[in-house]
Write a protein that holds these residues in place. Structure first.
Motif, mmCIF file in Angstrom:
data_model
loop_
_atom_site.group_PDB
_atom_site.id
_atom_site.type_symbol
_atom_site.label_atom_id
_atom_site.label_comp_id
_atom_site.label_asym_id
_atom_site.label_seq_id
_atom_site.Cartn_x
_atom_site.Cartn_y
_atom_site.Cartn_z
ATOM 1 N N VAL A 111 0.835 -1.199 0.000
ATOM 2 C CA VAL A 111 0.000 0.000 0.000
ATOM 3 C C VAL A 111 0.871 1.251 0.000
ATOM 4 O O VAL A 111 0.577 2.239 -0.684
ATOM 5 N N LEU A 112 1.978 1.211 0.753
ATOM 6 C CA LEU A 112 2.892 2.356 0.783
ATOM 7 C C LEU A 112 3.539 2.590 -0.580
ATOM 8 O O LEU A 112 3.753 3.741 -0.982
ATOM 9 N N LEU A 113 3.842 1.529 -1.313
ATOM 10 C CA LEU A 113 4.379 1.688 -2.669
ATOM 11 C C LEU A 113 3.363 2.371 -3.582
ATOM 12 O O LEU A 113 3.733 3.185 -4.439
ATOM 13 N N ALA A 114 2.080 2.052 -3.388
ATOM 14 C CA ALA A 114 1.038 2.728 -4.166
ATOM 15 C C ALA A 114 0.965 4.207 -3.789
ATOM 16 O O ALA A 114 0.793 5.078 -4.661
ATOM 17 N N VAL A 115 1.120 4.511 -2.506
ATOM 18 C CA VAL A 115 1.143 5.898 -2.035
ATOM 19 C C VAL A 115 2.317 6.647 -2.656
ATOM 20 O O VAL A 115 2.187 7.800 -3.090
ATOM 21 N N MET A 116 3.474 6.000 -2.727
ATOM 22 C CA MET A 116 4.655 6.628 -3.316
ATOM 23 C C MET A 116 4.463 6.900 -4.800
ATOM 24 O O MET A 116 4.962 7.892 -5.333
ATOM 25 N N SER A 117 3.735 6.016 -5.485
ATOM 26 C CA SER A 117 3.459 6.260 -6.910
ATOM 27 C C SER A 117 2.531 7.464 -7.076
ATOM 28 O O SER A 117 2.675 8.231 -8.032
ATOM 29 N N TYR A 118 1.583 7.625 -6.155
ATOM 30 C CA TYR A 118 0.709 8.808 -6.188
ATOM 31 C C TYR A 118 1.519 10.075 -5.953
ATOM 32 O O TYR A 118 1.290 11.107 -6.609
ATOM 33 N N ASP A 119 2.477 9.993 -5.043
ATOM 34 C CA ASP A 119 3.358 11.138 -4.781
ATOM 35 C C ASP A 119 4.125 11.528 -6.036
ATOM 36 O O ASP A 119 4.253 12.708 -6.362
ATOM 37 N N MET A 199 -8.290 -14.072 -1.720
ATOM 38 C CA MET A 199 -9.046 -12.839 -1.983
ATOM 39 C C MET A 199 -8.367 -11.633 -1.345
ATOM 40 O O MET A 199 -8.280 -10.565 -1.963
ATOM 41 N N MET A 200 -7.899 -11.798 -0.107
ATOM 42 C CA MET A 200 -7.229 -10.682 0.556
ATOM 43 C C MET A 200 -5.921 -10.322 -0.153
ATOM 44 O O MET A 200 -5.615 -9.145 -0.352
ATOM 45 N N SER A 201 -5.163 -11.349 -0.530
ATOM 46 C CA SER A 201 -3.905 -11.106 -1.252
ATOM 47 C C SER A 201 -4.177 -10.410 -2.583
ATOM 48 O O SER A 201 -3.481 -9.466 -2.962
ATOM 49 N N SER A 202 -5.206 -10.871 -3.280
ATOM 50 C CA SER A 202 -5.558 -10.278 -4.572
ATOM 51 C C SER A 202 -5.995 -8.833 -4.406
ATOM 52 O O SER A 202 -5.628 -7.959 -5.196
ATOM 53 N N ALA A 203 -6.807 -8.582 -3.362
ATOM 54 C CA ALA A 203 -7.307 -7.223 -3.145
ATOM 55 C C ALA A 203 -6.163 -6.254 -2.866
ATOM 56 O O ALA A 203 -6.124 -5.145 -3.423
ATOM 57 N N ILE A 204 -5.216 -6.665 -1.997
ATOM 58 C CA ILE A 204 -4.095 -5.786 -1.653
ATOM 59 C C ILE A 204 -3.142 -5.634 -2.838
ATOM 60 O O ILE A 204 -2.781 -4.513 -3.237
ATOM 61 N N LEU A 205 -2.715 -6.765 -3.400
ATOM 62 C CA LEU A 205 -1.716 -6.723 -4.468
ATOM 63 C C LEU A 205 -2.265 -6.078 -5.733
ATOM 64 O O LEU A 205 -1.683 -5.121 -6.268
ATOM 65 N N LEU A 206 -3.391 -6.603 -6.222
ATOM 66 C CA LEU A 206 -3.927 -6.092 -7.488
ATOM 67 C C LEU A 206 -4.539 -4.712 -7.321
ATOM 68 O O LEU A 206 -4.450 -3.873 -8.230
ATOM 69 N N GLY A 207 -5.173 -4.457 -6.160
ATOM 70 C CA GLY A 207 -5.745 -3.130 -5.927
ATOM 71 C C GLY A 207 -4.685 -2.045 -5.920
ATOM 72 O O GLY A 207 -4.819 -1.014 -6.592
ATOM 73 N N SER A 208 -3.607 -2.263 -5.159
ATOM 74 C CA SER A 208 -2.530 -1.266 -5.120
ATOM 75 C C SER A 208 -1.801 -1.192 -6.464
ATOM 76 O O SER A 208 -1.359 -0.114 -6.880
ATOM 77 N N LEU A 209 -1.696 -2.345 -7.146
ATOM 78 C CA LEU A 209 -1.022 -2.348 -8.448
ATOM 79 C C LEU A 209 -1.806 -1.536 -9.475
ATOM 80 O O LEU A 209 -1.219 -0.835 -10.307
ATOM 81 N N ILE A 210 -3.124 -1.614 -9.423
ATOM 82 C CA ILE A 210 -3.957 -0.812 -10.337
ATOM 83 C C ILE A 210 -3.717 0.670 -10.109
ATOM 84 O O ILE A 210 -3.575 1.457 -11.065
ATOM 85 N N LEU A 211 -3.645 1.080 -8.836
ATOM 86 C CA LEU A 211 -3.365 2.490 -8.529
ATOM 87 C C LEU A 211 -2.001 2.910 -9.062
ATOM 88 O O LEU A 211 -1.843 4.021 -9.587
#
Length: 315
Positions: A111-119, A199-211
């Motif tokens: 999730v933090l990597l997704a935050v860094m991409s937003y930054d 499902m949890m792994s997919s939600a975290i990994l794929l969700g943050s990856l989409i962002l």
């Protein structure tokens, strides 16, 4: 039916090496672990002490370094101890604790990597509004949100794992207490728990990856509109280190957790090794070597340290 017994400890099979190589491998793991600790502590210290590095991206970077230290510390000390002592056992409580913190810290890091991409998206696509958008309050909220997401994503699966009964089999075919490897030892139907972990792994990994993909789509489109060649190279260099870590981290975890069960466990262990040793080892060097401000601060710190040593030697 097999007897359902209260398992007091598990045996981590890990990697099966010849006995004469175990000490050498232990030294390799120990050297890697110490290098991970020292490199990340160095980054944290430099960022905290140098006010020129007090930017949103570096704030996220030192939080990432903290996560890397905790993440590797949840796995590697036990692995090293197992090689040195030959004792591959781990208590039930320690196994559950290791499993929980491994997934908690791993989810928080993605999730933090997704935050860094937003930054990076705001810095490159909206540079004039960057300081206004990425203010201290928002940065703090994003970091806390990363930790909270990891906590919420792992609490339900670990509660379900705790409630599982375990039979006489207590050998985990892994080098740490991986959730899926642990679940497979239960003597009841674990399809629901495995589905939930998936499902949890997919939600975290794929969700943050989409962002991340969306952010970098806009970033690349903006970079190609930059007419200056030097400006385009500078923009690419600010994102390249982040992109390398994303590729390594997401590639290994998607391979392990977001795919059908029944895969080759030996291959899973090798990929897990990449995720727990290689990526945390390379991460601080990739980020620091491609960050000019970080390199300048590091040179200045080394120079001050040498001057201080020289002065005391003369005295």
């Amino acid at each position: 039916m097999r007897n359902q017994t209260t398992v007091a400890e598990f045996i981590l099979i890990g990697f099966l090496y010849p006995c004469h190589l175990e000490c050498l491998i232990a030294v390799g793991f120990l050297a890697s672990y110490l290098l991970i600790l020292s490199a990340n502590i160095m980054i944290i210290t430099i960022i905290l002490l140098d006010r020129h590095l007090h930017s949103p991206m570096n704030f996220f970077l030192w939080n990432l370094s903290c996560l890397e230290i905790l993440f590797t510390s949840s796995v590697l000390p036990k692995v090293i101890a197992s090689f040195l002592t030959g004792d591959r056992s781990i208590s039930y409580l320690a196994c559950i604790t290791q499993c929980y913190f491994y997934f908690l810290l791993g989810c928080s890091e993605f999730v933090l990597l997704a935050v860094m991409s937003y930054d990076r998206y705001v810095a490159i696509c909206n540079p004039l509004c960057y300081t206004m958008i990425m203010n201290a309050q928002l940065c703090f909220q994003l970091v806390v949100g990363s930790w909270a997401t990891g906590l919420l994503a792992t609490i339900i699966p670990i509660i379900l794992v705790i409630t599982l009964p375990f039979c006489n089999a207590n050998q985990i075919d892994h080098f740490f207490c991986d959730g899926l490897a642990l679940v497979k030892l239960s003597c009841v139907d674990t399809s629901f728990v495995e589905l939930l972990i998936f499902m949890m792994s997919s939600a975290i990994l794929l969700g943050s990856l989409i962002l991340i993909v969306v952010s970098y789509t806009y970033i690349v489109a903006t970079i190609f509109r930059i007419t200056s060649h030097s400006g385009r190279n500078k923009a690419f260099s600010t994102c390249s280190s982040h992109f390398i870590i994303i590729t390594m981290g997401y590639g290994s975890c998607i391979f392990m957790y977001v795919r059908p069960s029944g895969s080759d466990i030996s291959l899973n262990k090798l990929v897990a090794l990449l995720n727990t040793v290689v990526t945390p080892l390379m991460s601080p060097f990739i980020f620091s070597m491609r960050n000019q401000q970080m390199k300048d601060s590091l040179r200045a710190a080394v120079k001050r340290s040498m001057n201080f040593s020289r002065k005391h030697m003369n005295v």
